[in-house]
Design a protein around this motif. Sequence first.
Motif, PDB file in Angstrom:
ATOM      1  N   TYR A   1      18.051  19.803  -2.500  1.00 48.86           N
ATOM      2  CA  TYR A   1      16.752  20.033  -3.136  1.00 48.86           C
ATOM      3  C   TYR A   1      15.843  20.898  -2.266  1.00 48.86           C
ATOM      4  O   TYR A   1      15.161  21.802  -2.766  1.00 48.86           O
TER       5      TYR A   1
ATOM      6  N   PHE B   1      15.085  23.757 -10.001  1.00 53.93           N
ATOM      7  CA  PHE B   1      14.442  22.497 -10.369  1.00 53.93           C
ATOM      8  C   PHE B   1      13.338  22.166  -9.368  1.00 53.93           C
ATOM      9  O   PHE B   1      12.240  21.729  -9.747  1.00 53.93           O
ATOM     10  N   ALA B   2      13.620  22.396  -8.083  1.00 55.99           N
ATOM     11  CA  ALA B   2      12.606  22.154  -7.047  1.00 55.99           C
ATOM     12  C   ALA B   2      11.406  23.076  -7.238  1.00 55.99           C
ATOM     13  O   ALA B   2      10.253  22.665  -7.014  1.00 55.99           O
ATOM     14  N   ARG B   3      11.668  24.294  -7.660  1.00 58.37           N
ATOM     15  CA  ARG B   3      10.584  25.254  -7.883  1.00 58.37           C
ATOM     16  C   ARG B   3       9.598  24.754  -8.944  1.00 58.37           C
ATOM     17  O   ARG B   3       8.390  25.030  -8.877  1.00 58.37           O
ATOM     18  N   HIS B   4      10.111  24.004  -9.913  1.00 61.22           N
ATOM     19  CA  HIS B   4       9.279  23.571 -11.031  1.00 61.22           C
ATOM     20  C   HIS B   4       8.818  22.117 -10.900  1.00 61.22           C
ATOM     21  O   HIS B   4       8.246  21.564 -11.838  1.00 61.22           O
ATOM     22  N   THR B   5       9.095  21.493  -9.770  1.00 64.34           N
ATOM     23  CA  THR B   5       8.645  20.111  -9.535  1.00 64.34           C
ATOM     24  C   THR B   5       7.902  20.057  -8.198  1.00 64.34           C
ATOM     25  O   THR B   5       8.314  19.357  -7.276  1.00 64.34           O
ATOM     26  N   HIS B   6       6.802  20.787  -8.136  1.00 65.30           N
ATOM     27  CA  HIS B   6       6.052  20.864  -6.877  1.00 65.30           C
ATOM     28  C   HIS B   6       5.541  19.506  -6.423  1.00 65.30           C
ATOM     29  O   HIS B   6       5.396  19.267  -5.212  1.00 65.30           O
ATOM     30  N   TRP B   7       5.297  18.591  -7.358  1.00 65.28           N
ATOM     31  CA  TRP B   7       4.822  17.263  -7.003  1.00 65.28           C
ATOM     32  C   TRP B   7       5.850  16.494  -6.164  1.00 65.28           C
ATOM     33  O   TRP B   7       5.492  15.585  -5.397  1.00 65.28           O
ATOM     34  N   LEU B   8       7.122  16.882  -6.288  1.00 67.98           N
ATOM     35  CA  LEU B   8       8.190  16.194  -5.557  1.00 67.98           C
ATOM     36  C   LEU B   8       8.549  16.893  -4.244  1.00 67.98           C
ATOM     37  O   LEU B   8       9.213  16.306  -3.397  1.00 67.98           O
ATOM     38  N   ASN B   9       8.069  18.113  -4.067  1.00 68.71           N
ATOM     39  CA  ASN B   9       8.456  18.893  -2.887  1.00 68.71           C
ATOM     40  C   ASN B   9       8.102  18.195  -1.579  1.00 68.71           C
ATOM     41  O   ASN B   9       8.936  18.102  -0.666  1.00 68.71           O
TER      42      ASN B   9
END
Length: 209
Positions: free
Chosen positions: A157, A27-35
């Motif tokens: 995460y 999920f973290a891999r696909h939500t770079h805006w949240l990284n």
Amino acid sequence: MTTSSPATEALDGAAIDGGLYTDVTDFARHTHWLNGPAAAYSAYGTGLFALLLLVAWWRARRQGSTAMAAVLATPFAVVLAYLVNTGIKSVFEEPRPCRALPHDFLIEACPAPDDYAFPSNHTTVAFAFAVALLLVSRWLGSVALLAAVAMGASRVYVGAHYPHDVAVGALVGSVVALVAVLLARRFAPALVDRLRGGALRPLVTSQPS
């Protein structure tokens, strides 16, 4: 008789919930805006709990000795929870998930091999603060509890911990803080009364002498 090596005695975290850990890091891999925000909060979010404690201390200066005793006990409860958690880490020696599952997505750099995963220190500290603050102020404690849950989630995460590391860390922090602060509420108000009559009076009360 054969003797087990430390590696074979260490807790195998990947066998417990490695699949769930992989789901979260995917999920973290696909939500770079949240990284970036998650990594920043995971690393520096403890400062929020210190700020909430400062607010609790300021409010407690206008309240009874029991409330101030709980506030003053909170830093000691947090340190004690951290020490207990560190002791548990040294017993189980669970390798970080970044070593057991090296191909999973990782935001936080993989720590040294002797920096063990179980339980999560960040989560322990966060929940120790939250439970202690709940015993001081329901409002401040509720904010701290939400922040503690976010801290635990962020540790998975960013790839630093398995979910069970976070769950047990939350339990350790909660139990240690609950016991420590309840004891302080029971036995420390007399000490606060003495402080309120001495040179430290401005730090523990807003009432004029």
